[in-house]
Design a protein around this motif. Structure first.
Motif, mmCIF file in Angstrom:
data_model
loop_
_atom_site.group_PDB
_atom_site.id
_atom_site.type_symbol
_atom_site.label_atom_id
_atom_site.label_comp_id
_atom_site.label_asym_id
_atom_site.label_seq_id
_atom_site.Cartn_x
_atom_site.Cartn_y
_atom_site.Cartn_z
ATOM 1 N N CYS A 195 0.852 -1.198 0.000
ATOM 2 C CA CYS A 195 0.000 0.000 0.000
ATOM 3 C C CYS A 195 0.887 1.247 0.000
ATOM 4 O O CYS A 195 1.532 1.546 1.006
ATOM 5 N N GLU A 196 0.907 1.932 -1.119
ATOM 6 C CA GLU A 196 1.682 3.165 -1.210
ATOM 7 C C GLU A 196 0.958 4.324 -0.535
ATOM 8 O O GLU A 196 1.572 5.199 0.076
ATOM 9 N N LYS A 197 -0.373 4.311 -0.672
ATOM 10 C CA LYS A 197 -1.173 5.424 -0.177
ATOM 11 C C LYS A 197 -2.597 4.938 0.062
ATOM 12 O O LYS A 197 -3.078 4.035 -0.611
ATOM 13 N N GLY A 198 -3.282 5.552 1.035
ATOM 14 C CA GLY A 198 -4.672 5.201 1.285
ATOM 15 C C GLY A 198 -4.832 4.049 2.261
ATOM 16 O O GLY A 198 -3.879 3.607 2.908
ATOM 17 N N VAL A 199 -6.071 3.541 2.344
ATOM 18 C CA VAL A 199 -6.417 2.477 3.291
ATOM 19 C C VAL A 199 -7.240 1.412 2.574
ATOM 20 O O VAL A 199 -8.050 1.725 1.695
ATOM 21 N N ILE A 200 -7.021 0.160 2.945
ATOM 22 C CA ILE A 200 -7.812 -0.938 2.389
ATOM 23 C C ILE A 200 -8.211 -1.887 3.511
ATOM 24 O O ILE A 200 -7.404 -2.193 4.397
ATOM 25 N N GLY A 207 2.316 2.285 3.671
ATOM 26 C CA GLY A 207 3.545 1.672 4.165
ATOM 27 C C GLY A 207 3.393 0.228 4.595
ATOM 28 O O GLY A 207 4.360 -0.391 5.041
ATOM 29 N N ASP A 208 2.179 -0.340 4.463
ATOM 30 C CA ASP A 208 1.945 -1.727 4.875
ATOM 31 C C ASP A 208 2.093 -2.683 3.694
ATOM 32 O O ASP A 208 1.741 -2.355 2.559
ATOM 33 N N ASP A 256 -8.247 7.268 -2.512
ATOM 34 C CA ASP A 256 -6.871 7.608 -2.888
ATOM 35 C C ASP A 256 -5.923 6.410 -2.837
ATOM 36 O O ASP A 256 -4.698 6.572 -2.876
ATOM 37 N N LEU A 257 -6.493 5.183 -2.766
ATOM 38 C CA LEU A 257 -5.651 3.991 -2.648
ATOM 39 C C LEU A 257 -4.721 3.837 -3.847
ATOM 40 O O LEU A 257 -5.147 3.897 -4.994
ATOM 41 N N GLN A 258 -3.448 3.643 -3.553
ATOM 42 C CA GLN A 258 -2.451 3.319 -4.571
ATOM 43 C C GLN A 258 -1.677 2.102 -4.077
ATOM 44 O O GLN A 258 -1.270 2.058 -2.913
ATOM 45 N N SER A 259 -1.505 1.119 -4.945
ATOM 46 C CA SER A 259 -0.862 -0.117 -4.506
ATOM 47 C C SER A 259 0.004 -0.714 -5.602
ATOM 48 O O SER A 259 -0.134 -0.375 -6.781
ATOM 49 N N LYS A 260 0.881 -1.593 -5.181
ATOM 50 C CA LYS A 260 1.694 -2.387 -6.097
ATOM 51 C C LYS A 260 1.559 -3.843 -5.663
ATOM 52 O O LYS A 260 1.720 -4.166 -4.486
ATOM 53 N N ILE A 261 1.244 -4.733 -6.617
ATOM 54 C CA ILE A 261 0.949 -6.124 -6.291
ATOM 55 C C ILE A 261 1.848 -7.059 -7.098
ATOM 56 O O ILE A 261 1.993 -6.899 -8.311
ATOM 57 N N GLN A 305 12.793 -0.450 3.787
ATOM 58 C CA GLN A 305 12.124 -1.573 3.141
ATOM 59 C C GLN A 305 11.061 -1.091 2.158
ATOM 60 O O GLN A 305 10.811 -1.728 1.128
ATOM 61 N N ASN A 306 10.440 0.034 2.476
ATOM 62 C CA ASN A 306 9.465 0.662 1.586
ATOM 63 C C ASN A 306 10.106 0.942 0.222
ATOM 64 O O ASN A 306 9.592 0.546 -0.830
ATOM 65 N N LYS A 307 11.233 1.610 0.243
ATOM 66 C CA LYS A 307 11.940 1.941 -0.995
ATOM 67 C C LYS A 307 12.426 0.678 -1.700
ATOM 68 O O LYS A 307 12.417 0.591 -2.934
ATOM 69 N N LEU A 308 12.827 -0.306 -0.895
ATOM 70 C CA LEU A 308 13.363 -1.543 -1.458
ATOM 71 C C LEU A 308 12.282 -2.314 -2.217
ATOM 72 O O LEU A 308 12.513 -2.805 -3.331
ATOM 73 N N PHE A 309 11.077 -2.426 -1.621
ATOM 74 C CA PHE A 309 10.001 -3.155 -2.291
ATOM 75 C C PHE A 309 9.644 -2.486 -3.613
ATOM 76 O O PHE A 309 9.449 -3.158 -4.634
ATOM 77 N N GLN A 310 9.546 -1.165 -3.595
ATOM 78 C CA GLN A 310 9.212 -0.451 -4.826
ATOM 79 C C GLN A 310 10.304 -0.633 -5.876
ATOM 80 O O GLN A 310 10.020 -0.734 -7.076
#
Length: 291
Positions: A34-39, A53-54, A72-77, A118-123
């Motif tokens: 989760c880059e941004k927002g809530v799910i 950040g989760d 505003d949810l933004q994610s990478k899967i 770790q945030n930067k690393l995952f991206q």
């Protein structure tokens, strides 16, 4: 944006992975950042929430429901096939003798908050995989993608190590070893995770692995903190949940496919472990999917 190559799927849209209210993640392990927002989501009926950040982690053959997402949810899967995941575990096994404790911790705690690093690393891993998946001229891209996935898995296990209670991971957890016990448990976990597995007794698995039931049970307890019977039951229940919610097989056909002695025993087993009779569970699963 959905990209697929060999054993990997990458997307930034959760709807492309779970198009309905509740979807079975079958054949893939899922990692959603989760880059941004809530799910808000559920795994096998248990609800969770993730925010900025989760990292959400989900193993194969689990029912995943998406119930709320902020505008505003933004994610990478990243979704890796079970075969790729098995290859990754094989490599991790040589680095970390206590990978199962960490993997089991992830199953029980599917939301991991990443540090800024770790945030930067995952991206970075996500972008790197995307780049290689688009590189049609690279003859080695499948191998490179697999190695990148292995590196990401090690990074995730490292992050999880810092979240686990100290008594769950011995001090020498990072010492490389490849003992007979490690290999035996890996073989047991592989057999247990096979879609065609129908064994429900420790004795049956022990015979396949050519060890005594007592020895296999001791290995499972040492490596996972859970009994062999607990792990076998969990795998059986996953299969029952799958056939009831994702196929049109009759209760009798499912009981036969999973090698239960009769329909009555199957119904009692399902009631005990799912809290509902087979047809009741199927009916509720259908309603959740359609709503």
């Amino acid at each position: 944006m959905l990209k697929q190559f060999a054993d990997l799927i990458i997307t930034d849209n959760p709807d492309e992975i779970t198009p309905s209210k509740e979807t079975l993640i079958s054949g893939y392990i899922l990692a959603m950042y989760c880059e941004k927002g809530v799910i808000q989501f559920s795994i096998n009926g248990q609800q969770f929430q993730a925010g900025e950040g989760d990292l959400i982690l989900c193993s194969p053959r689990n029912l995943v429901g998406l119930y709320m997402r902020s505008p505003d949810l933004q994610s990478k899967i990243i979704c890796a096939s079970e075969q790729l995941f098995d290859d990754v575990l094989t490599s991790v096994l040589h680095l970390d003798s206590y990978w199962w404790q960490k993997f089991n911790f992830i199953i029980q705690n599917p939301v991991v908050h990443l540090s800024e690093y770790q945030n930067k690393l995952f991206q970075a891993y996500f972008n790197l995989m995307t780049t290689y998946m688009e590189d049609d001229d690279n003859l080695y891209r499948q191998r490179i993608i697999k190695l990148t996935a292995q590196s990401l898995a090690v990074e995730v296990l490292h992050e999880v190590s810092g979240l686990m209670p100290e008594d769950m991971v011995p001090a020498d957890a990072t010492v490389a070893e490849n003992s007979r016990k490690d290999q035996l448990f890996k073989q047991f976990a592989t057999l247990l995770g096979r879609p065609d597995n129908t064994n429900r007794s420790v004795q049956a698995f022990a015979e396949q692995l050519k060890v005594t039931p007592k020895y296999l049970s001791a290995i499972c307890k040492a490596k996972s903190g859970r009994t062999a019977m607990d792990l076998i039951t969990e795998a059986t229940v996953r299969n029952i949940r799958y056939y009831l919610s994702q196929t049109e097989l009759s209760v009798k056909e499912i009981a036969f496919k999973l090698r239960f002695p009769d329909v009555s025993f199957f119904c009692k087993y399902t009631k005990k472990h799912l809290g509902k009779a087979p047809l009741e569970f199927r009916s509720e699963s259908y309603v959740r999917t359609q709503s």
